[in-house]
Design a protein around this motif. Structure first.
Motif, PDB file in Angstrom:
ATOM      1  N   UNK A   1       0.828  -1.204   0.000  1.00  0.00           N
ATOM      2  CA  UNK A   1       0.000   0.000   0.000  1.00  0.00           C
ATOM      3  C   UNK A   1       0.861   1.252   0.000  1.00  0.00           C
ATOM      4  N   UNK A   2       1.952   1.243   0.748  1.00  0.00           N
ATOM      5  CA  UNK A   2       2.874   2.378   0.750  1.00  0.00           C
ATOM      6  C   UNK A   2       3.442   2.608  -0.644  1.00  0.00           C
ATOM      7  N   UNK A   3       3.718   1.550  -1.347  1.00  0.00           N
ATOM      8  CA  UNK A   3       4.219   1.638  -2.720  1.00  0.00           C
ATOM      9  C   UNK A   3       3.240   2.422  -3.594  1.00  0.00           C
ATOM     10  N   UNK A   4       1.935   2.156  -3.426  1.00  0.00           N
ATOM     11  CA  UNK A   4       0.915   2.878  -4.190  1.00  0.00           C
ATOM     12  C   UNK A   4       0.865   4.348  -3.773  1.00  0.00           C
ATOM     13  N   UNK A   5       0.956   4.612  -2.485  1.00  0.00           N
ATOM     14  CA  UNK A   5       0.904   5.986  -2.003  1.00  0.00           C
ATOM     15  C   UNK A   5       2.057   6.819  -2.553  1.00  0.00           C
ATOM     16  N   UNK A   6       3.256   6.265  -2.528  1.00  0.00           N
ATOM     17  CA  UNK A   6       4.418   7.013  -2.992  1.00  0.00           C
ATOM     18  C   UNK A   6       4.396   7.213  -4.507  1.00  0.00           C
ATOM     19  N   UNK A   7       3.811   6.282  -5.210  1.00  0.00           N
ATOM     20  CA  UNK A   7       3.722   6.440  -6.665  1.00  0.00           C
ATOM     21  C   UNK A   7       2.897   7.674  -7.032  1.00  0.00           C
ATOM     22  N   UNK A   8       1.908   7.985  -6.202  1.00  0.00           N
ATOM     23  CA  UNK A   8       1.096   9.176  -6.450  1.00  0.00           C
ATOM     24  C   UNK A   8       1.922  10.448  -6.350  1.00  0.00           C
ATOM     25  N   UNK A   9       3.040  10.381  -5.638  1.00  0.00           N
ATOM     26  CA  UNK A   9       3.943  11.530  -5.526  1.00  0.00           C
ATOM     27  C   UNK A   9       5.045  11.490  -6.572  1.00  0.00           C
ATOM     28  N   UNK A  10       5.033  10.456  -7.426  1.00  0.00           N
ATOM     29  CA  UNK A  10       6.056  10.325  -8.449  1.00  0.00           C
ATOM     30  C   UNK A  10       7.275   9.556  -8.014  1.00  0.00           C
ATOM     31  N   UNK A  11       7.103   8.702  -7.008  1.00  0.00           N
ATOM     32  CA  UNK A  11       8.215   7.940  -6.446  1.00  0.00           C
ATOM     33  C   UNK A  11       7.999   6.456  -6.716  1.00  0.00           C
ATOM     34  N   UNK A  12       9.040   5.787  -7.191  1.00  0.00           N
ATOM     35  CA  UNK A  12       8.990   4.345  -7.450  1.00  0.00           C
ATOM     36  C   UNK A  12       9.659   3.611  -6.297  1.00  0.00           C
ATOM     37  N   UNK A  13       8.845   2.928  -5.481  1.00  0.00           N
ATOM     38  CA  UNK A  13       9.361   2.151  -4.356  1.00  0.00           C
ATOM     39  C   UNK A  13       9.393   0.686  -4.755  1.00  0.00           C
ATOM     40  N   UNK A  14      10.568   0.071  -4.694  1.00  0.00           N
ATOM     41  CA  UNK A  14      10.733  -1.332  -5.050  1.00  0.00           C
ATOM     42  C   UNK A  14      10.779  -2.168  -3.779  1.00  0.00           C
ATOM     43  N   UNK A  15       9.948  -3.182  -3.696  1.00  0.00           N
ATOM     44  CA  UNK A  15       9.893  -4.035  -2.515  1.00  0.00           C
ATOM     45  C   UNK A  15      10.905  -5.165  -2.638  1.00  0.00           C
ATOM     46  N   UNK A  16      11.755  -5.317  -1.620  1.00  0.00           N
ATOM     47  CA  UNK A  16      12.793  -6.342  -1.611  1.00  0.00           C
ATOM     48  C   UNK A  16      12.606  -7.223  -0.380  1.00  0.00           C
ATOM     49  N   UNK A  17      11.746  -8.224  -0.508  1.00  0.00           N
ATOM     50  CA  UNK A  17      11.488  -9.155   0.593  1.00  0.00           C
ATOM     51  C   UNK A  17      12.590 -10.211   0.631  1.00  0.00           C
ATOM     52  N   UNK A  18      13.158 -10.436   1.811  1.00  0.00           N
ATOM     53  CA  UNK A  18      14.239 -11.406   1.959  1.00  0.00           C
ATOM     54  C   UNK A  18      14.004 -12.226   3.222  1.00  0.00           C
ATOM     55  N   UNK A  19      14.733 -13.313   3.357  1.00  0.00           N
ATOM     56  CA  UNK A  19      14.660 -14.121   4.571  1.00  0.00           C
ATOM     57  C   UNK A  19      15.260 -13.359   5.742  1.00  0.00           C
ATOM     58  N   UNK A  20      14.953 -13.807   6.944  1.00  0.00           N
ATOM     59  CA  UNK A  20      15.519 -13.161   8.126  1.00  0.00           C
ATOM     60  C   UNK A  20      17.044 -13.176   8.105  1.00  0.00           C
ATOM     61  N   UNK A  21      17.619 -14.288   7.651  1.00  0.00           N
ATOM     62  CA  UNK A  21      19.080 -14.400   7.615  1.00  0.00           C
ATOM     63  C   UNK A  21      19.681 -13.408   6.630  1.00  0.00           C
TER      64      UNK A  21
END
Length: 535
Positions: A399-419
């Motif tokens: 949802x934050x990714x969508x919010x920032x896009x409205x401001x012209x910002x591209x947020x890339x999500x990088x999900x990783x393991x805990x390790x």
């Protein structure tokens, strides 16, 4: 003891707000507490280590808190620092020396006695064996540690090279729990394998990494904290922690009676849990709110205007309303509202998309054909490193990714393991990193933002901020310390070094048979007083 009260006095008003629901109310109608039975608990994530000094995630601390005691405890209702392994203590006027007088008759689960040498070995091992890479929280609590003097078998004097006003509260945390020599003598990795030896009310019976942990009641335990409601041994015969990552499966297992309590009950699960006779117990975590910490040496985040614009582009109330539910609160600054020294800075980060757009326009970031801004050929694009340590992280960031896009910002999500998350965090290999840190003391800001702390922003000197973070550590004047912690919060936002989103709350699904499930001062579970009825 007067000095002790002065140092921690400002805790009372804030921590009294911490518990959002009374997890043990049903116990009043269930009769007197009775021992016996095994509590079956569903964790949302696997514990990362069996050593409390190396524990950081809530799911890990739910386990490790049960096997090791601390020098002091913190009353979750008042914030007062109370006796535990130490029955009394003195603090020097300049907060450089802390003398602890230990209780007699305490033993570790291997039969060895608690002594002042145990305190020395525990603290020395954190500083010299584990270090900041393996024990990042514990290490910052011991900033300036010069050693522990064994005054006599039951008196330990801990010294620091400079004033350390936060240390007394730190002695109540699981990270500084006192461990037996058989554990403190081991290297870091071997301390994570499930044979950690503490003096707590439970011991490890089985530890299968990524799958389950079984704890057994410690026979003869009789040195509980002054906060505990009863004396003697814990009520449950044991606790079985099972890792159940899927929220629907956790809820189904609770409703069907396969589990007695579960982590991270989601809003959509509450009605099902209550319909089955259960409840959802909640507590608001003190400490650093969930947020994004930018690495200010990378990409567009080097531009302070970008960082401050992002503060206005985040609709925090929408994050709570859409993803989480009423037991959560939008962040109103770097610290959660239950944290000593908290200042409400909601007005300074209020959602205002036009204002965010103006800041970026004025800084020369111009929207392209795809809506994403750019400046001098560089797109306003960056990644956010995160793990699923909290069940809501993925949905919040989407949802934050969508919010920032409205401001012209591209947020890339990088999900990783805990390790992988830990490795990249320690090497500063990220654009932004998403997390929170729980602690009932405003010094958590120095831990995460100080040049002598973790400094995950990878920033250089900011004199006013550095003075506030170090100054609050040196003063034992309650009002002055609170003022400096407040100043640090304002400066972190002004520099765009923390982009707050939500305050973390614990939402624990609890069956009707579970009585007196309690949160300690940092909103982690303490099972010592918990008992089972109707089974």
């Amino acid at each position: 003891m007067k000095r002790t009260v002065a140092v921690v006095g400002m805790l009372a008003a804030t921590l009294a707000l911490g518990a959002c629901a009374g997890p043990g109310r049903e116990g009043e109608a269930a009769g007197p507490p009775r021992p016996g039975g095994t509590l079956r608990y569903g964790l949302s994530q696997a514990p990362t280590c069996s050593d409390p000094a190396q524990s950081s995630t809530n799911q890990t601390l739910y386990v490790t808190r049960q096997i090791a005691d601390s020098l002091t405890d913190q009353d979750p209702a008042t914030g007062e620092i109370t006796p535990w392994l130490a029955h009394r203590w003195q603090t020097s006027p300049d907060a450089t020396t802390f003398t602890f007088h230990l209780r007699e008759g305490v033993t570790f689960s291997d039969g060895t006695p608690l002594t002042a040498e145990s305190v020395r070995a525990t603290l020395d091992s954190i500083v010299h064996t584990l270090g900041g890479a393996k024990a990042p929280l514990a290490a910052t609590y011991l900033a300036g540690y010069t050693g522990t003097e064994v005054v006599d078998p039951l008196t330990a004097r801990v010294r620091f090279s400079a004033p350390n006003a936060q240390f007394l509260q730190a002695t109540s945390t699981p990270q500084l729990a006192i461990l037996a020599a058989a554990t403190t003598a081991k290297p870091a990795e071997q301390r994570c394998l499930g044979d950690t030896i503490g003096s707590g009310p439970f011991t490890y019976a089985e530890y299968r990494q990524g799958d389950r942990v079984t704890l057994a009641k410690r026979a003869g335990y009789d040195w509980g904290s002054a906060v505990f409601a009863h004396r003697g041994e814990a009520y449950p015969d044991g606790i079985e922690f099972t890792v159940v990552p899927e929220s629907g499966v956790r809820t189904g297992s609770l409703i069907s009676g396969q589990l007695d309590a579960i982590s991270d009950a989601l809003p959509q699960d509450v009605s099902q849990i209550e319909a089955a006779g259960g409840r959802v117990a909640t507590a608001s975590n003190p400490g650093l709110t969930f947020g994004l910490q930018p690495n200010v040496t990378r990409g567009p985040l080097r531009d302070r205007a970008v960082r401050t614009a992002l503060l206005r582009a985040i609709n925090r109330q929408e994050l709570v309303d859409t993803v989480l539910g009423p037991q959560f609160r939008p962040a109103s600054g770097p610290l959660a509202h239950t944290t000593p020294g908290y200042v409400n800075l909601a007005a300074e980060i209020q959602f205002d998309l036009p204002a965010a757009q103006r800041i970026l326009d004025d800084a020369g970031w111009i929207a392209g054909a795809d809506g994403i801004r750019a400046k001098a050929g560089q797109r306003l694009s960056f990644g956010v490193l995160f793990s699923q340590v909290f069940a809501g992280n993925q949905a919040i960031l989407e949802l934050l990714q969508q919010q920032l896009r409205a401001a012209g910002v591209d947020l890339r999500l990088e999900a990783v393991s805990n390790a992988d998350y830990t490795v990249r965090q320690n090497s500063l290999d990220f654009d932004t990193i998403y997390y929170n840190t729980t602690r009932a003391d405003g010094d958590i800001l120095r831990t995460n933002f100080g040049l002598d702390g973790r400094n995950l922003n990878d920033r250089g000197e900011i004199p006013a901020l550095d003075a506030a973070l170090s100054g609050q550590l040196r003063t034992v004047d309650t009002a002055e310390r609170a003022r400096l912690i407040g100043e640090a919060q304002r400066l972190l936002l002004a520099e765009g070094l923390w982009l707050p989103t939500i305050e973390l709350s614990q939402a624990i699904g609890v069956a009707a048979t579970v009585q007196e499930l309690k949160f300690e001062a940092s909103a982690r579970l303490q099972f010592y007083d918990t008992w089972l009825s109707g089974r």
